[in-house]
Design an enzyme around this catalytic site. Structure first.
Site, short mmCIF file in Angstrom:
data_model
loop_
_atom_site.label_atom_id
_atom_site.label_comp_id
_atom_site.label_asym_id
_atom_site.label_seq_id
_atom_site.Cartn_x
_atom_site.Cartn_y
_atom_site.Cartn_z
N ASP A 152 -9.68 3.82 11.70
CA ASP A 152 -9.67 3.43 10.28
C ASP A 152 -10.40 2.10 10.11
OD1 ASP A 152 -9.07 3.36 7.58
OD2 ASP A 152 -6.99 2.73 7.85
N LYS A 201 5.45 -6.00 8.92
CA LYS A 201 4.88 -4.76 8.39
C LYS A 201 6.01 -3.75 8.28
CE LYS A 201 1.15 -1.43 9.14
NZ LYS A 201 -0.11 -1.13 9.83
N GLU A 225 1.25 3.22 2.52
CA GLU A 225 1.91 3.40 3.81
C GLU A 225 2.78 2.23 4.22
OE1 GLU A 225 1.18 5.87 6.26
OE2 GLU A 225 -0.32 7.00 5.14
N ALA A 226 2.39 1.04 3.80
CA ALA A 226 3.05 -0.14 4.33
C ALA A 226 3.16 -1.27 3.32
CB ALA A 226 2.28 -0.64 5.56
N GLY A 279 0.84 -1.21 0.00
CA GLY A 279 0.00 0.00 0.00
C GLY A 279 0.86 1.24 0.00
N1 LIG Z 1 -1.43 -9.41 11.69
C1 LIG Z 1 -1.86 -9.68 10.47
N2 LIG Z 1 -2.31 -10.91 10.17
C2 LIG Z 1 -2.75 -11.19 8.92
N3 LIG Z 1 -2.77 -10.32 7.88
C3 LIG Z 1 -2.31 -9.07 8.12
C4 LIG Z 1 -1.84 -8.69 9.42
N4 LIG Z 1 -1.44 -7.39 9.35
C5 LIG Z 1 -1.67 -7.00 8.08
N5 LIG Z 1 -2.18 -8.00 7.32
C6 LIG Z 1 -2.55 -7.92 5.90
O1 LIG Z 1 -1.87 -6.83 5.30
C7 LIG Z 1 -2.80 -5.81 4.89
C8 LIG Z 1 -2.21 -4.43 5.17
O2 LIG Z 1 -1.88 -4.28 6.53
P1 LIG Z 1 -2.30 -2.98 7.36
O3 LIG Z 1 -3.76 -2.76 7.20
O4 LIG Z 1 -1.77 -3.10 8.73
O5 LIG Z 1 -1.49 -1.85 6.56
P2 LIG Z 1 -1.94 -0.37 6.17
O6 LIG Z 1 -1.44 0.53 7.24
O7 LIG Z 1 -3.39 -0.33 5.84
O8 LIG Z 1 -1.14 -0.10 4.86
P3 LIG Z 1 -1.57 0.93 3.68
O9 LIG Z 1 -2.07 2.17 4.38
O10 LIG Z 1 -0.30 1.11 2.92
O11 LIG Z 1 -2.64 0.23 2.88
C9 LIG Z 1 -4.08 -6.09 5.65
O12 LIG Z 1 -5.22 -5.60 5.00
C10 LIG Z 1 -4.04 -7.62 5.76
O13 LIG Z 1 -4.51 -8.21 4.55
MG LIG Z 2 -5.09 -1.33 6.49
#
Ligand SMILES: Nc1ncnc2c1ncn2[C@@H]1O[C@H](COP(=O)(O)OP(=O)(O)OP(=O)(O)O)[C@@H](O)[C@H]1O
Ligand SMILES: [Mg+2]
Length: 227
Positions: free
Chosen positions: A128, A30, A14-15, A12
């Protein structure tokens, strides 16, 4: 960090998130991505702060028995966090999957509402609550992830906004599931009926489920009125 990556789950803005193992357990890594348009010093400071806040709240919630990933390792200097891998698929995919039964979906939505109330009872708002940040396993059990915008809160407004965010997303992205938000909100109220009044937290009293549901109605009419 003893993390062995297997597959990338997410890239994404952010991550970047990878699945793999950490000391033999299923885990995700992450990795915070730099925001190019921001000054590097500021970006580093903000990223560091957000990752510290996310991990602090996850640890606090895990300890209280709320279904969130355990923090296994943390390297905020390099923007890396190793988390327990939670089972299941994002709610967005479950709702889009036409092979899922209506009763499974209702269970998942009700459990989502229950879990959000469990979160709120700890005086924490998510910030969020999209259907990407809610994972549903094969039994319909739910976990919450992505606490980068979460905060300790006592003001009712952010509790109401949490519900309003998921309300808007369910209405806009999944109109075929007409009763989705009602089922979720019933779960939210049922969890409170089940557990009784929330215990006082360090900062005072947490808004009750009834108060938050009332605020949701107010936010809805505000949005309707102002477009
Ligand atoms: N602990 C976890 N277990 C399983 N899947 C995970 C976990 N953490 C993250 N994910 C997967 O990774 C995806 C992105 O993680 P997260 O939502 O924490 O990031 P984000 O901050 O939304 O990143 P961005 O803003 O860049 O989209 C999640 O939607 C999920 O599919
Ligand atoms: Mg997310």
């Amino acid at each position: 960090m003893a993390f062995e990556p297997t597959e990338r789950l997410h890239l994404g803005a952010e991550a970047e998130v990878w699945a793999g193992t950490w000391m033999g357990v299923d885990a995700v890594r992450k990795l915070r991505r730099p925001r190019k348009w921001r000054h590097p010093d500021l970006d580093h400071r903000l990223g560091h702060r957000r990752m510290m806040s996310e991990s602090r709240l996850l640890i606090r919630l895990k300890r209280s028995g709320v279904r969130v990933p355990a923090v296994l390792d943390l390297d905020p200097e390099n923007g890396r966090m190793i988390l327990e891998r939670m089972p299941g698929l994002p709610l967005i995919e479950v709702l889009r999957d036409s092979t899922q039964s209506a009763s499974f979906i209702a269970t998942a939505l009700s459990n989502t509402g229950r879990l959000i109330r469990r979160l709120h009872r700890e005086a924490i708002t998510h910030g969020d609550l999209s259907t990407n940040n809610i994972l549903v396993d094969e039994n319909g059990d739910v976990s919450l992830i992505d606490f980068g915008l979460a905060a300790i809160d006592y003001e009712i407004e952010r509790f109401g906004i949490d519900l309003h965010v998921i309300d808007e997303i369910l209405g806009a992205s999944h109109p075929e599931h007409e009763d989705a938000i009602e089922t979720l909100l019933e779960g939210y109220a049922a969890e409170e009926a089940n557990l009784g009044a929330a215990p006082e937290q360090s900062g005072g009293a947490v808004p009750t489920a009834a108060e938050v549901l009332k605020r949701l109605d107010e936010v809805r009419s505000r949005v309707r009125y102002h477009g």
